[in-house]
Design a protein around this motif. Structure first.
Motif, mmCIF file in Angstrom:
data_model
loop_
_atom_site.group_PDB
_atom_site.id
_atom_site.type_symbol
_atom_site.label_atom_id
_atom_site.label_comp_id
_atom_site.label_asym_id
_atom_site.label_seq_id
_atom_site.Cartn_x
_atom_site.Cartn_y
_atom_site.Cartn_z
ATOM 1 N N ASN A 108 -26.440 -5.032 18.495
ATOM 2 C CA ASN A 108 -26.460 -4.639 17.083
ATOM 3 C C ASN A 108 -27.278 -5.644 16.276
ATOM 4 O OD1 ASN A 108 -24.668 -2.393 17.432
ATOM 5 N ND2 ASN A 108 -22.996 -3.871 17.615
ATOM 6 N N LEU A 109 -28.344 -5.170 15.659
ATOM 7 C CA LEU A 109 -29.220 -6.073 14.918
ATOM 8 C C LEU A 109 -28.539 -6.494 13.623
ATOM 9 C CD1 LEU A 109 -31.906 -7.470 14.653
ATOM 10 C CD2 LEU A 109 -32.857 -5.386 13.649
ATOM 11 N N GLY A 110 -28.128 -7.746 13.572
ATOM 12 C CA GLY A 110 -27.449 -8.288 12.401
ATOM 13 C C GLY A 110 -27.906 -9.704 12.124
ATOM 14 N N GLY A 111 -27.099 -10.417 11.338
ATOM 15 C CA GLY A 111 -27.490 -11.761 10.932
ATOM 16 C C GLY A 111 -27.634 -12.739 12.079
ATOM 17 N N ILE A 112 -26.685 -12.723 13.023
ATOM 18 C CA ILE A 112 -26.754 -13.652 14.150
ATOM 19 C C ILE A 112 -27.980 -13.362 14.996
ATOM 20 C CG2 ILE A 112 -25.633 -14.347 16.306
ATOM 21 C CD1 ILE A 112 -22.952 -14.059 14.930
ATOM 22 N N GLU A 113 -28.234 -12.091 15.259
ATOM 23 C CA GLU A 113 -29.379 -11.711 16.086
ATOM 24 C C GLU A 113 -30.692 -12.121 15.423
ATOM 25 O OE1 GLU A 113 -25.886 -9.726 17.403
ATOM 26 O OE2 GLU A 113 -26.784 -9.723 15.394
ATOM 27 N N THR A 114 -30.792 -11.908 14.102
ATOM 28 C CA THR A 114 -32.005 -12.293 13.380
ATOM 29 C C THR A 114 -32.184 -13.804 13.390
ATOM 30 O OG1 THR A 114 -31.786 -10.357 11.938
ATOM 31 C CG2 THR A 114 -33.198 -12.146 11.161
ATOM 32 N N GLU A 168 -35.459 -15.526 15.414
ATOM 33 C CA GLU A 168 -36.432 -16.277 14.619
ATOM 34 C C GLU A 168 -36.529 -17.718 15.104
ATOM 35 O OE1 GLU A 168 -38.637 -15.420 12.602
ATOM 36 O OE2 GLU A 168 -38.097 -13.453 11.841
ATOM 37 N N GLN A 169 -35.383 -18.306 15.403
ATOM 38 C CA GLN A 169 -35.389 -19.682 15.912
ATOM 39 C C GLN A 169 -36.047 -19.737 17.294
ATOM 40 O OE1 GLN A 169 -31.699 -22.290 16.950
ATOM 41 N NE2 GLN A 169 -31.895 -22.258 14.727
ATOM 42 N N ALA A 225 -32.701 -19.746 8.234
ATOM 43 C CA ALA A 225 -34.115 -19.776 7.868
ATOM 44 C C ALA A 225 -34.863 -18.578 8.435
ATOM 45 C CB ALA A 225 -34.744 -21.079 8.369
ATOM 46 N N ILE A 226 -35.949 -18.212 7.771
ATOM 47 C CA ILE A 226 -36.745 -17.058 8.158
ATOM 48 C C ILE A 226 -38.225 -17.409 8.081
ATOM 49 C CG2 ILE A 226 -35.009 -15.396 7.350
ATOM 50 C CD1 ILE A 226 -36.769 -14.992 4.842
ATOM 51 N N ASP A 227 -39.049 -16.502 8.585
ATOM 52 C CA ASP A 227 -40.500 -16.598 8.407
ATOM 53 C C ASP A 227 -40.787 -16.059 7.006
ATOM 54 O OD1 ASP A 227 -43.226 -16.432 8.437
ATOM 55 O OD2 ASP A 227 -43.361 -15.338 10.339
ATOM 56 N N ILE A 228 -40.798 -16.951 6.024
ATOM 57 C CA ILE A 228 -40.808 -16.541 4.617
ATOM 58 C C ILE A 228 -42.011 -15.670 4.274
ATOM 59 C CG2 ILE A 228 -40.785 -17.358 2.225
ATOM 60 C CD1 ILE A 228 -39.480 -19.951 3.272
ATOM 61 N N HIS A 229 -43.179 -16.044 4.781
ATOM 62 C CA HIS A 229 -44.388 -15.296 4.422
ATOM 63 C C HIS A 229 -44.353 -13.850 4.914
ATOM 64 C CE1 HIS A 229 -46.571 -18.365 2.354
ATOM 65 N NE2 HIS A 229 -46.629 -19.175 3.384
ATOM 66 N N LYS A 230 -43.546 -13.581 5.928
ATOM 67 C CA LYS A 230 -43.413 -12.210 6.431
ATOM 68 C C LYS A 230 -42.857 -11.278 5.357
ATOM 69 C CE LYS A 230 -40.961 -9.737 10.153
ATOM 70 N NZ LYS A 230 -40.037 -9.914 11.304
ATOM 71 N N TYR A 231 -42.165 -11.867 4.369
ATOM 72 C CA TYR A 231 -41.502 -11.077 3.326
ATOM 73 C C TYR A 231 -42.200 -11.182 1.969
ATOM 74 C CZ TYR A 231 -37.838 -10.652 6.772
ATOM 75 O OH TYR A 231 -37.149 -10.372 7.932
ATOM 76 N N ASP A 232 -43.354 -11.859 1.916
ATOM 77 C CA ASP A 232 -44.072 -12.015 0.649
ATOM 78 C C ASP A 232 -44.293 -10.667 -0.032
ATOM 79 O OD1 ASP A 232 -44.283 -14.732 0.597
ATOM 80 O OD2 ASP A 232 -46.307 -14.811 1.441
ATOM 81 N N ALA A 233 -44.036 -10.617 -1.330
ATOM 82 C CA ALA A 233 -44.257 -9.401 -2.102
ATOM 83 C C ALA A 233 -45.725 -8.981 -2.000
ATOM 84 C CB ALA A 233 -43.870 -9.633 -3.564
ATOM 85 N N ILE A 292 -38.494 -21.331 8.445
ATOM 86 C CA ILE A 292 -38.056 -21.301 9.840
ATOM 87 C C ILE A 292 -38.636 -22.445 10.668
ATOM 88 C CG2 ILE A 292 -39.886 -19.679 10.498
ATOM 89 C CD1 ILE A 292 -36.285 -19.917 11.945
ATOM 90 N N GLY A 293 -39.877 -22.813 10.394
ATOM 91 C CA GLY A 293 -40.481 -23.901 11.158
ATOM 92 C C GLY A 293 -39.750 -25.210 10.952
ATOM 93 N N ASN A 294 -39.501 -25.559 9.703
ATOM 94 C CA ASN A 294 -38.811 -26.814 9.398
ATOM 95 C C ASN A 294 -37.387 -26.826 9.928
ATOM 96 O OD1 ASN A 294 -41.103 -27.618 8.053
ATOM 97 N ND2 ASN A 294 -40.290 -27.242 6.002
ATOM 98 N N GLU A 295 -36.679 -25.704 9.755
ATOM 99 C CA GLU A 295 -35.265 -25.688 10.155
ATOM 100 C C GLU A 295 -35.105 -25.670 11.669
ATOM 101 O OE1 GLU A 295 -31.220 -25.867 8.718
ATOM 102 O OE2 GLU A 295 -33.238 -26.508 8.108
#
Length: 381
Positions: free
Chosen positions: A19-25, A29-30, A178-186, A362-365
């Motif tokens: 189930n794709l959820g918070g833990i899986e994401t 990503e890590q 943490a996430i790949d922030i730029h992947k979500y850029d508006a 994500i990189g830093n974390e």
């Protein structure tokens, strides 16, 4: 002899499910950003009758996935298969990490101590109980707290709130989701393309991302949307979450959609791998959860500069941008509906700098997690 300082750490991760959820994401990503010269992850699938999320990607990278039958399906076989995995790999793993939403299952860490895995990590991803806490469950949690005190020697939590809920006064490290922030850029082009693909035009578009469960409070979400639709008939609600199996909560959602006459404006999109694009298409993310650890979805929404409305039972640590609002569940669906209608904003922009400064790059974390695990290993071996 291998230089201990240059030795690549082998880590066994527990918690990735189908189930794709918070833990899986969080885990994938890590995993994608690890320095494989220093550290690598293998996984244990504890519901082995099903494939886990990202299984093909994990295997293609050269990592292993061990399968264990669900303990609810066959408890004796479950524990026996776990025993055999660690017996056959004795001395291979330096770290075992149990990612969990509760203290109803700590067996992997107990077994990890028995088989001499040096670093045994419990990672809290939640701040409330998913199941009703009857006498049997309270006894189980009480026993597991004692087992955890004996077996775990490193504690992580996705937020201060989640850490205090699970660990009380015991020390822990907050590991940001943490996430790949730029992947979500508006991006207005992505927004237009995705809205077109979803058949959206000028509708006020509400979004919810989450599994169908007690915690996510879908029933109240539909009460809220009923109010939104009354105020603004030109509105839709997108529900992203696995719909491959019926559950009591999914069944109730479908019943309520029909009872409210919202069949044409509430869309069950199922599990999606393009949530970053759907967030571009949406106008507001609504999460009236009963509790959350520190939801990855909330971080993703803010990275895409999507207005976010949360219940005030969720930790205020999630409020990274002014467009994020916390509302009491007791305020009622009308107050929520009015706040949603007034929350739409224009000219969304990149929020990379704000989220990076808050610790969600994500990189830093990932580098920070690597250091914590490596340092713990060197201290204990």
């Amino acid at each position: 002899m291998i230089n201990r300082e240059s030795r690549r750490l082998r880590v066994l991760q527990v918690g990735m499910t189908r189930n794709l959820g918070g833990i899986e994401t969080y885990l994938i990503e890590q995993f994608r950003h690890l320095d494989k010269s220093k550290i690598d992850y293998d996984f244990v699938n504890i519901t082995g009758e099903y494939s886990i999320c990202y299984e093909d990607e994990i295997l293609a990278s050269g990592s292993k996935i061990f399968k264990v039958v669900s303990r609810h399906k066959n408890p004796l076989l479950h524990y026996w298969q776990w025993f055999n995995i660690l017996l056959q790999n004795k001395g291979v793993y330096d770290v075992i990490v149990l990612n969990t939403n509760s203290l109803e299952y700590v067996f992997p860490l107990v077994l990890g101590k028995i088989f001499g895995i040096p670093v045994r990590v419990i990672h809290s991803h939640n701040s409330g109980f998913e199941n009703k806490q009857g006498l049997a469950r309270r006894l189980l949690v009480g026993m597991n707290k004692k087992l955890l005190a004996w077996s775990a020697n490193l504690r992580f939590a996705c937020s201060q709130f989640a850490g205090q809920w699970m660990f009380k006064d015991n020390p822990y490290h907050v590991i940001y989701n943490a996430i790949d922030i730029h992947k979500y850029d508006a991006d207005p082009i992505v927004r237009e393309e995705t809205r077109n693909a979803l058949g959206l035009h000028t509708e006020l578009t509400l979004l919810h991302v989450g599994r169908f469960s007690y915690q996510k409070n879908h029933s109240f979400l539909l009460d809220i949307f009923k109010g939104v639709h009354r105020i603004q008939p030109d509105s839709v609600l997108l529900l992203v979450g696995d719909t491959t199996e019926e559950s009591e909560f999914l069944t109730e959602v479908k019943r309520k959609i029909k009872a409210y006459g919202l069949e044409n404006v509430v869309r069950l999109l199922g599990r999606r791998d393009d949530v970053n694009k759907i967030m571009q298409a949406a106008d507001v993310l609504v999460m009236p959860s009963f509790f959350e650890g520190l939801t990855v979805v909330g971080i993703e929404a803010q990275a895409s500069d999507l207005p976010l409305l949360l219940s005030d039972t969720v930790t205020k640590e999630l409020g990274l941008l002014p467009s994020t609002q916390f509302i009491s569940l007791e305020a009622g669906p009308t107050a929520w509906a009015e706040a949603i209608v007034n929350s739409k904003q224009h000219n969304r922009q990149s929020r990379y700098e704000e989220l990076k400064a808050a610790g969600y790059d994500i990189g830093n974390e990932t580098e920070r997690v690597e250091k914590l695990l490596i340092d713990a290993y060197h201290e204990l071996v």
